[in-house]
Design a protein around this motif. Sequence first.
Motif, PDB file in Angstrom:
ATOM      1  N   ALA A  18       0.827  -1.208   0.000  1.00 12.08           N
ATOM      2  CA  ALA A  18       0.000   0.000   0.000  1.00 12.08           C
ATOM      3  C   ALA A  18       0.863   1.261   0.000  1.00 12.08           C
ATOM      4  O   ALA A  18       0.467   2.285  -0.554  1.00 12.08           O
ATOM      5  CB  ALA A  18      -0.944   0.004   1.196  1.00 12.08           C
ATOM      6  N   ARG A  76      -5.816   0.037   2.023  1.00  6.98           N
ATOM      7  CA  ARG A  76      -5.971   1.226   1.159  1.00  6.98           C
ATOM      8  C   ARG A  76      -7.242   1.997   1.525  1.00  6.98           C
ATOM      9  O   ARG A  76      -7.240   3.219   1.541  1.00  6.98           O
ATOM     10  CB  ARG A  76      -5.976   0.815  -0.299  1.00  6.98           C
ATOM     11  CG  ARG A  76      -4.609   0.416  -0.796  1.00  6.98           C
ATOM     12  CD  ARG A  76      -4.615   0.042  -2.246  1.00  6.98           C
ATOM     13  NE  ARG A  76      -3.271  -0.181  -2.747  1.00  6.98           N
ATOM     14  CZ  ARG A  76      -2.979  -0.934  -3.769  1.00  6.98           C
ATOM     15  NH1 ARG A  76      -3.925  -1.560  -4.443  1.00  6.98           N
ATOM     16  NH2 ARG A  76      -1.724  -1.072  -4.146  1.00  6.98           N
ATOM     17  N   ASP A  77      -8.336   1.270   1.808  1.00 13.78           N
ATOM     18  CA  ASP A  77      -9.581   1.919   2.207  1.00 13.78           C
ATOM     19  C   ASP A  77      -9.394   2.655   3.518  1.00 13.78           C
ATOM     20  O   ASP A  77      -9.884   3.776   3.681  1.00 13.78           O
ATOM     21  CB  ASP A  77     -10.696   0.872   2.316  1.00 13.78           C
ATOM     22  CG  ASP A  77     -12.034   1.519   2.610  1.00 13.78           C
ATOM     23  OD1 ASP A  77     -12.425   2.453   1.855  1.00 13.78           O
ATOM     24  OD2 ASP A  77     -12.682   1.105   3.582  1.00 13.78           O
ATOM     25  N   HIS A  78      -8.688   2.050   4.439  1.00 12.30           N
ATOM     26  CA  HIS A  78      -8.435   2.686   5.735  1.00 12.30           C
ATOM     27  C   HIS A  78      -7.613   3.953   5.567  1.00 12.30           C
ATOM     28  O   HIS A  78      -7.858   4.948   6.238  1.00 12.30           O
ATOM     29  CB  HIS A  78      -7.731   1.704   6.672  1.00 12.30           C
ATOM     30  CG  HIS A  78      -7.459   2.276   8.023  1.00 12.30           C
ATOM     31  ND1 HIS A  78      -6.280   2.926   8.324  1.00 12.30           N
ATOM     32  CD2 HIS A  78      -8.225   2.319   9.133  1.00 12.30           C
ATOM     33  CE1 HIS A  78      -6.330   3.351   9.583  1.00 12.30           C
ATOM     34  NE2 HIS A  78      -7.494   2.982  10.094  1.00 12.30           N
ATOM     35  N   ASP A  79      -6.620   3.896   4.668  1.00 10.43           N
ATOM     36  CA  ASP A  79      -5.767   5.052   4.438  1.00 10.43           C
ATOM     37  C   ASP A  79      -6.540   6.224   3.811  1.00 10.43           C
ATOM     38  O   ASP A  79      -6.167   7.380   4.007  1.00 10.43           O
ATOM     39  CB  ASP A  79      -4.584   4.688   3.532  1.00 10.43           C
ATOM     40  CG  ASP A  79      -3.563   3.826   4.244  1.00 10.43           C
ATOM     41  OD1 ASP A  79      -3.620   3.709   5.493  1.00 10.43           O
ATOM     42  OD2 ASP A  79      -2.706   3.233   3.560  1.00 10.43           O
ATOM     43  N   LEU A  80      -7.613   5.921   3.080  1.00  9.56           N
ATOM     44  CA  LEU A  80      -8.406   6.975   2.458  1.00  9.56           C
ATOM     45  C   LEU A  80      -9.306   7.675   3.452  1.00  9.56           C
ATOM     46  O   LEU A  80      -9.727   8.806   3.238  1.00  9.56           O
ATOM     47  CB  LEU A  80      -9.261   6.393   1.324  1.00  9.56           C
ATOM     48  CG  LEU A  80      -8.495   5.885   0.104  1.00  9.56           C
ATOM     49  CD1 LEU A  80      -9.452   5.236  -0.877  1.00  9.56           C
ATOM     50  CD2 LEU A  80      -7.722   7.006  -0.574  1.00  9.56           C
ATOM     51  N   ASN A  81      -9.629   7.014   4.534  1.00  6.38           N
ATOM     52  CA  ASN A  81     -10.551   7.583   5.534  1.00  6.38           C
ATOM     53  C   ASN A  81      -9.832   8.258   6.644  1.00  6.38           C
ATOM     54  O   ASN A  81      -8.905   8.587   6.950  1.00  6.38           O
ATOM     55  CB  ASN A  81     -11.447   6.493   6.114  1.00  6.38           C
ATOM     56  CG  ASN A  81     -12.392   5.955   5.071  1.00  6.38           C
ATOM     57  OD1 ASN A  81     -12.881   6.688   4.248  1.00  6.38           O
ATOM     58  ND2 ASN A  81     -12.643   4.662   5.101  1.00  6.38           N
TER      59      ASN A  81
END
Length: 75
Positions: A36, A70-75
């Motif tokens: 990531a 990646r989803d966690h990093d976007l939030n």
Amino acid sequence: MTGWREEFERFLATDPNDVGCDQAMAVLHLYAELLAAGVDAAERYPGVAAHLAACEACAEATDGLLAAVRDHDLN
């Protein structure tokens, strides 16, 4: 059902660097975080990379974990 010949051929084709499912799963979260971050995770964990190339189930788990990171990093 897979016959003994197919199993034996698959065994012979196994990369000797393959660490297996248990060891790969033990560091999969680190591997996914490196991916990531854009780091060459295969360079750091070549045995895990060899395993993921051979084990569809672990490769799918990696894809799912990478998507979650990646989803966690976007939030």
